[in-house]
Design a protein around this motif. Structure first.
Motif, PDB file in Angstrom:
ATOM      1  N   UNK A   1      36.042  40.415  14.250  1.00 52.56           N
ATOM      2  CA  UNK A   1      37.107  40.286  15.251  1.00 52.56           C
ATOM      3  C   UNK A   1      37.481  38.829  15.516  1.00 52.56           C
ATOM      4  N   UNK A   2      36.549  37.893  15.244  1.00 53.21           N
ATOM      5  CA  UNK A   2      36.851  36.468  15.406  1.00 53.21           C
ATOM      6  C   UNK A   2      37.897  36.007  14.397  1.00 53.21           C
ATOM      7  N   UNK A   3      37.924  36.683  13.242  1.00 56.08           N
ATOM      8  CA  UNK A   3      38.746  36.216  12.131  1.00 56.08           C
ATOM      9  C   UNK A   3      40.071  36.961  11.997  1.00 56.08           C
ATOM     10  N   UNK A   4      40.360  37.818  12.969  1.00 56.80           N
ATOM     11  CA  UNK A   4      41.632  38.535  12.938  1.00 56.80           C
ATOM     12  C   UNK A   4      42.740  37.651  13.493  1.00 56.80           C
ATOM     13  N   UNK A   5      43.950  37.734  12.922  1.00 53.49           N
ATOM     14  CA  UNK A   5      45.057  36.915  13.452  1.00 53.49           C
ATOM     15  C   UNK A   5      45.434  37.359  14.861  1.00 53.49           C
ATOM     16  N   UNK A   6      45.531  36.430  15.760  1.00 53.00           N
ATOM     17  CA  UNK A   6      45.929  36.723  17.133  1.00 53.00           C
ATOM     18  C   UNK A   6      46.994  35.728  17.568  1.00 53.00           C
ATOM     19  N   UNK A   7      47.682  36.073  18.626  1.00 56.16           N
ATOM     20  CA  UNK A   7      48.658  35.147  19.191  1.00 56.16           C
ATOM     21  C   UNK A   7      47.900  33.936  19.728  1.00 56.16           C
ATOM     22  N   UNK A   8      48.439  32.735  19.503  1.00 54.83           N
ATOM     23  CA  UNK A   8      47.751  31.547  20.009  1.00 54.83           C
ATOM     24  C   UNK A   8      47.722  31.552  21.537  1.00 54.83           C
ATOM     25  N   UNK A   9      46.635  31.011  22.094  1.00 53.30           N
ATOM     26  CA  UNK A   9      46.514  30.938  23.543  1.00 53.30           C
ATOM     27  C   UNK A   9      47.512  29.937  24.105  1.00 53.30           C
ATOM     28  N   UNK A  10      48.161  30.311  25.187  1.00 54.29           N
ATOM     29  CA  UNK A  10      49.071  29.393  25.875  1.00 54.29           C
ATOM     30  C   UNK A  10      48.395  28.995  27.185  1.00 54.29           C
ATOM     31  N   UNK A  11      47.862  27.792  27.207  1.00 51.40           N
ATOM     32  CA  UNK A  11      47.146  27.345  28.396  1.00 51.40           C
ATOM     33  C   UNK A  11      48.108  27.023  29.533  1.00 51.40           C
ATOM     34  N   UNK A  12      47.622  27.235  30.754  1.00 55.47           N
ATOM     35  CA  UNK A  12      48.401  26.872  31.936  1.00 55.47           C
ATOM     36  C   UNK A  12      48.553  25.354  31.997  1.00 55.47           C
ATOM     37  N   UNK A  13      49.670  24.918  32.549  1.00 52.59           N
ATOM     38  CA  UNK A  13      49.891  23.475  32.692  1.00 52.59           C
ATOM     39  C   UNK A  13      49.080  22.933  33.861  1.00 52.59           C
ATOM     40  N   UNK A  14      48.791  21.646  33.789  1.00 52.85           N
ATOM     41  CA  UNK A  14      48.000  21.000  34.831  1.00 52.85           C
ATOM     42  C   UNK A  14      48.896  20.520  35.973  1.00 52.85           C
ATOM     43  N   UNK A  15      48.328  20.447  37.160  1.00 56.05           N
ATOM     44  CA  UNK A  15      49.027  19.898  38.321  1.00 56.05           C
ATOM     45  C   UNK A  15      48.599  18.445  38.500  1.00 56.05           C
ATOM     46  N   UNK A  16      49.548  17.568  38.857  1.00 54.71           N
ATOM     47  CA  UNK A  16      49.189  16.161  39.064  1.00 54.71           C
ATOM     48  C   UNK A  16      49.180  15.809  40.547  1.00 54.71           C
ATOM     49  N   UNK A  17      48.629  14.657  40.863  1.00 54.70           N
ATOM     50  CA  UNK A  17      48.499  14.213  42.260  1.00 54.70           C
ATOM     51  C   UNK A  17      49.854  14.038  42.929  1.00 54.70           C
ATOM     52  N   UNK A  18      50.822  13.504  42.181  1.00 56.93           N
ATOM     53  CA  UNK A  18      52.140  13.226  42.754  1.00 56.93           C
ATOM     54  C   UNK A  18      52.811  14.490  43.283  1.00 56.93           C
ATOM     55  N   UNK A  19      52.678  15.594  42.543  1.00 58.63           N
ATOM     56  CA  UNK A  19      53.290  16.854  42.972  1.00 58.63           C
ATOM     57  C   UNK A  19      52.665  17.358  44.263  1.00 58.63           C
ATOM     58  N   UNK A  20      51.331  17.235  44.373  1.00 58.05           N
ATOM     59  CA  UNK A  20      50.637  17.696  45.575  1.00 58.05           C
ATOM     60  C   UNK A  20      51.002  16.829  46.774  1.00 58.05           C
ATOM     61  N   UNK A  21      51.082  15.530  46.569  1.00 60.94           N
ATOM     62  CA  UNK A  21      51.473  14.624  47.660  1.00 60.94           C
ATOM     63  C   UNK A  21      52.896  14.936  48.124  1.00 60.94           C
ATOM     64  N   UNK A  22      53.804  15.161  47.167  1.00 61.19           N
ATOM     65  CA  UNK A  22      55.193  15.498  47.503  1.00 61.19           C
ATOM     66  C   UNK A  22      55.259  16.778  48.336  1.00 61.19           C
TER      67      UNK A  22
END
Length: 308
Positions: free
Chosen positions: A92-113
Motif C-alpha cells: 500500500x506504500x507503493x500505490x500511486x496516490x494524490x500528493x498531499x496538499x499541506x495547509x499553509x502557515x500563518x505568520x506573525x503579521x497576520x495575527x497582529x493585524x
C-alpha cells in the motif's frame, strides 16, 4: 486488569485503533465472517479491498494496527503476522496516490493585524477566538492541548505566562510539561489578551473549568456556557479559520497552521534549535522538521556559503 491493559497505549492511540477495528468489524460481519478472532485470509482480503478503493497508506496502516490491537489486547492469535497481510501493508506504500496538499502557515503579521482590528472589542466570542489563536501560535499548541487547558493551568508571572500541559501527544507517561510564553509588545501579546479574557469572563485562576468553552448569546448578552464542556474541534476550526481569513484572504489553512506557523517563524529567526524543539514538545528532529517552511533567505544561504 482490562483497564490496565488499555493503558499500555495512550487514549488517542486506543481511540484510533478502536474505530479502525470497528470499520473492519462492520465489513467482515456484512460478508458473513468473524471479526474476532479473525482469519488471516479475511484480513488480507479486507486490506486488498481498501487498496482497490484508493485508500491511502495511513488508512491501510490504521486498519492493520487496529486489528492487531484488538487481538493483542484480548489475547488472541494475531492475524496481521501472516505474510500475505504484512506484504499487503508494504504494497500500500507503493500505490500511486494524490500528493498531499499541506495547509499553509500563518505568520506573525497576520495575527497582529487581526488583533489590532479587534483591540477595542469586549465581545467574549471574539476575545476567546483571539486568545486561542495567539496561544496556539506562540505556544506551538496542538488543538488537543489547547482544548484541554483548564483555568488553573494558566499562571501569570511578572513578565511571562506559565502554562501547565498535563497531557500531550508525545507525553505518553503523563509526566506533564510547563510551557512558558513571554510577554509581548504588540496588540497580539498573549499575556495581555489572556489577562483581558480572564477579567471580562470573570474567570477564577483556581477554577477546574475548561479555559475555552462554547458561548451562548441572549439578546445583547454573551457569555461562556455554565457547563464544564470543552470547545469541540469542529466549532473551534470554524471560528478560528473564519477569523484568520479576515486578514489572510481565502487560503488553505487549518488549526495546525498556527502551530506550524509559530515553529516556522522561530526557526527562521534562528532561535536556539533545542529550545524551540522543547517548546513544541517534539520528541524527534524528523517530527519537528516537518512543521517548518524554510524562508527563501535561509535556502539561498546554502549556495552563498559555497563561495562561487
Amino acid at each position: 486488569m482490562s483497564s490496565y491493559l488499555l493503558q499500555s497505549r495512550s487514549d488517542n492511540t486506543n481511540n484510533k485503533y478502536f474505530y479502525a477495528y470497528k470499520r473492519w468489524e462492520r465489513f467482515i460481519l456484512k460478508q458473513g465472517g468473524q471479526s474476532l478472532p479473525a482469519k488471516p485470509i479475511h484480513v488480507a482480503l479486507y486490506l486488498t479491498k481498501l487498496i482497490d478503493t484508493g485508500s491511502s497508506y495511513s488508512v491501510v496502516q490504521s486498519a492493520f494496527y487496529g486489528i492487531k490491537w484488538a487481538h493483542t489486547v484480548q489475547g488472541f492469535s494475531d492475524p496481521t503476522e501472516n505474510a500475505f497481510v504484512t506484504n499487503l501493508l508494504e504494497s500500500s506504500k507503493r500505490q500511486p496516490h494524490k500528493p498531499k496538499v499541506k495547509k499553509e502557515h500563518i505568520d506573525s503579521e497576520s495575527i497582529i493585524e487581526l488583533c489590532i482590528k479587534y483591540k477595542d472589542s469586549d465581545d467574549i466570542a471574539i476575545l476567546r477566538d483571539l486568545c486561542m489563536i495567539v496561544l496556539s501560535f506562540s505556544g506551538f499548541l496542538r488543538y488537543n492541548e489547547l482544548s484541554s487547558l483548564r483555568c488553573k493551568d494558566v499562571h501569570f508571572k511578572n513578565n511571562y505566562l506559565e502554562i501547565d500541559i498535563d497531557k500531550s501527544k508525545t507525553d505518553q507517561y503523563r509526566l506533564g510539561e510547563k510551557l512558558v510564553i513571554s510577554n509581548g509588545e504588540s496588540a497580539a501579546c498573549p499575556y495581555s489578551l489572556l489577562s483581558k479574557y480572564f477579567s471580562i469572563c470573570k474567570i477564577e485562576s483556581s477554577s477546574e473549568q475548561y479555559l475555552f468553552k462554547p458561548i451562548f448569546r441572549s439578546g445583547k448578552r454573551c457569555s461562556l456556557i455554565y457547563k464544564n464542556k470543552k470547545l469541540s474541534y469542529t466549532r473551534a476550526r470554524e471560528c478560528i479559520v473564519a477569523r484568520l481569513k479576515e486578514v489572510c484572504g481565502d487560503i488553505n489553512i487549518g488549526l495546525h497552521s498556527l502551530r506550524a506557523g509559530g515553529a516556522t517563524v522561530a526557526a527562521n529567526a534562528d532561535v536556539n534549535e533545542r529550545c524551540w524543539k522543547r517548546h513544541g514538545r517534539w520528541k524527534s528532529d524528523t517530527a519537528k522538521d516537518g512543521y517548518v517552511a524554510d524562508s527563501l533567505a535561509h535556502r539561498l544561504e546554502v549556495t552563498k556559503k559555497l563561495g562561487l
